[in-house]
Design a protein around this motif. Structure first.
Motif, mmCIF file in Angstrom:
data_model
loop_
_atom_site.group_PDB
_atom_site.id
_atom_site.type_symbol
_atom_site.label_atom_id
_atom_site.label_comp_id
_atom_site.label_asym_id
_atom_site.label_seq_id
_atom_site.Cartn_x
_atom_site.Cartn_y
_atom_site.Cartn_z
ATOM 1 N N TRP A 1 8.020 18.149 -23.676
ATOM 2 C CA TRP A 1 8.673 16.937 -24.184
ATOM 3 C C TRP A 1 9.369 16.172 -23.053
ATOM 4 N N ILE A 2 9.834 16.905 -22.011
ATOM 5 C CA ILE A 2 10.488 16.226 -20.889
ATOM 6 C C ILE A 2 9.453 15.496 -20.031
ATOM 7 N N VAL A 3 8.362 16.184 -19.691
ATOM 8 C CA VAL A 3 7.355 15.532 -18.856
ATOM 9 C C VAL A 3 6.726 14.348 -19.591
ATOM 10 N N ALA A 4 6.541 14.474 -20.913
ATOM 11 C CA ALA A 4 5.999 13.360 -21.695
ATOM 12 C C ALA A 4 6.971 12.182 -21.698
ATOM 13 N N ALA A 5 8.274 12.464 -21.859
ATOM 14 C CA ALA A 5 9.286 11.401 -21.872
ATOM 15 C C ALA A 5 9.377 10.708 -20.516
ATOM 16 N N VAL A 6 9.315 11.497 -19.435
ATOM 17 C CA VAL A 6 9.359 10.920 -18.091
ATOM 18 C C VAL A 6 8.162 10.008 -17.857
ATOM 19 N N MET A 7 6.979 10.454 -18.253
ATOM 20 C CA MET A 7 5.780 9.636 -18.060
ATOM 21 C C MET A 7 5.815 8.364 -18.888
ATOM 22 N N CYS B 1 8.558 6.750 -19.772
ATOM 23 C CA CYS B 1 9.527 5.872 -19.114
ATOM 24 C C CYS B 1 8.930 5.221 -17.874
ATOM 25 N N GLU B 2 8.280 6.006 -17.039
ATOM 26 C CA GLU B 2 7.685 5.463 -15.813
ATOM 27 C C GLU B 2 6.613 4.416 -16.106
ATOM 28 N N ARG B 3 5.812 4.678 -17.114
ATOM 29 C CA ARG B 3 4.743 3.732 -17.436
ATOM 30 C C ARG B 3 5.307 2.433 -18.010
ATOM 31 N N ILE B 4 6.363 2.520 -18.787
ATOM 32 C CA ILE B 4 7.008 1.311 -19.311
ATOM 33 C C ILE B 4 7.516 0.450 -18.162
ATOM 34 N N ALA C 1 0.829 -1.206 0.000
ATOM 35 C CA ALA C 1 0.000 0.000 0.000
ATOM 36 C C ALA C 1 0.863 1.256 0.000
ATOM 37 N N ALA C 2 1.932 1.276 0.819
ATOM 38 C CA ALA C 2 2.820 2.440 0.881
ATOM 39 C C ALA C 2 3.518 2.640 -0.466
ATOM 40 N N PHE C 3 3.967 1.549 -1.076
ATOM 41 C CA PHE C 3 4.633 1.628 -2.383
ATOM 42 C C PHE C 3 3.692 2.224 -3.428
ATOM 43 N N VAL C 4 2.471 1.694 -3.478
ATOM 44 C CA VAL C 4 1.489 2.158 -4.465
ATOM 45 C C VAL C 4 1.098 3.615 -4.203
ATOM 46 N N PHE C 5 0.916 3.975 -2.941
ATOM 47 C CA PHE C 5 0.506 5.339 -2.588
ATOM 48 C C PHE C 5 1.553 6.364 -3.019
ATOM 49 N N ILE C 6 2.812 6.098 -2.696
ATOM 50 C CA ILE C 6 3.874 7.046 -3.069
ATOM 51 C C ILE C 6 4.048 7.080 -4.585
ATOM 52 N N ALA C 7 3.967 5.911 -5.218
ATOM 53 C CA ALA C 7 4.090 5.868 -6.678
ATOM 54 C C ALA C 7 3.041 6.747 -7.339
ATOM 55 N N ASN C 8 1.841 6.738 -6.773
ATOM 56 C CA ASN C 8 0.784 7.529 -7.397
ATOM 57 C C ASN C 8 0.881 9.012 -7.083
ATOM 58 N N ILE C 9 1.420 9.357 -5.922
ATOM 59 C CA ILE C 9 1.662 10.776 -5.650
ATOM 60 C C ILE C 9 2.632 11.338 -6.687
ATOM 61 N N ILE C 10 3.742 10.635 -6.897
ATOM 62 C CA ILE C 10 4.751 11.100 -7.868
ATOM 63 C C ILE C 10 4.170 11.090 -9.276
ATOM 64 N N GLY C 11 3.491 9.994 -9.633
ATOM 65 C CA GLY C 11 2.934 9.886 -10.981
ATOM 66 C C GLY C 11 1.893 10.952 -11.278
ATOM 67 N N THR C 12 1.069 11.300 -10.280
ATOM 68 C CA THR C 12 0.034 12.308 -10.500
ATOM 69 C C THR C 12 0.618 13.709 -10.591
ATOM 70 N N PHE C 13 1.721 13.968 -9.888
ATOM 71 C CA PHE C 13 2.432 15.228 -10.097
ATOM 72 C C PHE C 13 2.776 15.397 -11.575
ATOM 73 N N PHE C 14 3.333 14.330 -12.164
ATOM 74 C CA PHE C 14 3.698 14.374 -13.583
ATOM 75 C C PHE C 14 2.462 14.559 -14.465
ATOM 76 N N TYR C 15 1.378 13.838 -14.119
ATOM 77 C CA TYR C 15 0.144 13.900 -14.912
ATOM 78 C C TYR C 15 -0.434 15.315 -14.921
#
Length: 434
Positions: A331-337, A339-342, A243-257
């Protein structure tokens, strides 16, 4: 040669080609193909409507987006006891089909509503919330079924290929979107998505028939109370770390989104062009991910273990945070997203799902669903409000976002390492007991 002999020869040839790609036993082939097909249809359904959802999010504006993520989280909280009631009162074999049919009917209703009032902001916001709930529930239920029907050892060998089915669907979805959006209105794609969701449900019924020994307890409910998943998540160390792993992953991922939504709105004014941008990015993710899943995921999990797969995502997140802190171009935020999704789809998701195969049958539905929905969207909601608070409309580099994200990434790395070690200890104990 007779027709039966021709058919047998063709089936044998297909099995031979598959065994060259995957370490699969002959008696597992049919069920593996059914799992692949089910996930393919499921993610095709979602990735057809994902660009439509994302475009609606951009049209509604980033200030509305973080409020919508909060609404999504509240809806998830409301649905947990409802799902718990269904999972604990009805046989497991009926839970997934009934929910998939329910969501397919929802798609038809949204199509009718949005067709009648295409510019209705309430309808668009409702669809954004619904789609954000829908994708987590249907995917979580898919993996609950996989955890029920495949053992830990089988999962380590086969989950990469099964995940590739979803990635192939995520590849087909944007391709269909790009082709159909030139002929039909984007909202008409909801009907195509509904048909694919029904096809996924039918594949799940076939899969249970192909694995009767593993599905022998499916006539029983998952067991436990309606809030059992939530309680066990916070009282069991392994589940708490997931749960902690998923929660932090989504905080970071949603910042990018959210940063991406801000930059897309500023640089791509046309609605159809935004849909094409999102679907093109999904296409790039899918092509790379499916290659890794078919040729690399199983090898990485078996050679380097679950821990290495889990650590890959926070490492990618740390690099992305540093890049965006100093320069927040689209282009940077798109590339980061991308990479993270892959990394998420090809390594992290299969690794976490392998961990769930060691859970009790009831936990594979209740705990996994709670983490995949409430905890996941809780990260969205927290990230949305933090972004609004510290970004001040200036974006990633304009506020204190980077300073907040970097400590989170360090906690994320430690959580991934401890979760991997916990899994290895648990797997070793079960291996000895067997």
């Amino acid at each position: 040669m007779s027709t039966d002999q021709n058919g047998s020869s063709a089936a044998s040839s297909r099995r031979s080609r598959l065994t060259r790609l995957v370490d699969v036993a002959p008696d597992e082939v049919a069920a593996l193909v059914a799992s692949f097909a089910m996930f393919f249809a499921l993610l095709s359904a979602y990735f057809i409507i994902r660009p439509v959802r994302d475009e609606m999010g951009v049209a509604l504006g980033k200030d509305t987006l973080h409020q919508l993520f909060t609404i999504v989280f509240i809806v998830m909280l409301a649905l947990v006891p409802l799902f718990g009631f269904v999972a604990t009162r009805f046989p497991r074999r009926y839970v997934l089909p009934s929910i998939y049919v329910f969501f397919a009917a929802n798609l038809v209703i949204f199509w009718l509503a949005l067709k009648a009032s295409p510019d209705d902001r309430w309808a668009a916001g409702s669809f954004f919330v619904w789609a954000s709930v829908f994708n987590l529930f249907v995917v979580s239920l898919f993996w609950s079924l996989m955890s029920e029907l495949w053992s830990h050892e089988e999962a380590t060998r086969l989950y990469g290929f099964i995940s590739a089915g979803g990635t192939a669907g995520a590849l087909a979805g944007p391709l269909l979107t790009q082709g159909l959006v030139r002929v039909f209105e984007p909202i008409d794609l909801l009907l195509v998505s509904a048909a694919l969701l029904v096809a996924s449900m039918l594949a799940s019924l076939q899969l249970r028939r192909l694995r009767p020994a593993e599905a022998k307890g499916s006539a029983k409910p998952a067991g436990g109370g309606i809030l059992d998943g939530a309680i066990k998540t916070f009282t069991t160390p392994m589940f708490a770390r997931i749960a902690a792993f998923v929660f932090i992953a989504n905080i970071i991922g949603t910042f990018f989104y959210l940063e991406q939504a801000r930059l897309v709105a500023a640089s791509i004014p046309d609605s159809a062009s935004r849909v094409l941008f999102f679907s093109s990015r999904d296409l790039a993710v899918s092509i790379v991910t499916v290659l890794i899943e078919v040729f690399g995921t199983a090898a990485i999990l078996r050679r380097f273990g679950v821990t290495a797969a889990l650590l890959a995502l926070p490492v990618a997140g740390a690099i992305g945070v540093l890049l965006l802190t100093f320069h927040n171009a689209l282009w940077i935020v798109a590339a980061v997203m991308v990479c993270e999704r892959i990394v998420t789809f090809s390594l992290v998701n299969p690794a976490i799902k392998v961990i769930y195969t060691l859970a009790e049958p009831s936990d594979k539905y209740t705990v996994q669903n709670f983490i995949d929905t409430v905890v996941f969207r809780g990260g969205d909601a927290a990230s949305g409000w933090l972004f609004a608070l510290v970004g001040s409309g200036l974006g990633f580099a304009g506020g204190a976002t980077g300073a907040i994200c970097l400590p989170l990434v360090l906690i994320w790395l430690r959580t991934a390492k401890r979760l991997g070690a916990n899994h290895e200890e648990r797997a070793a104990k079960l291996s000895v007991s067997d």
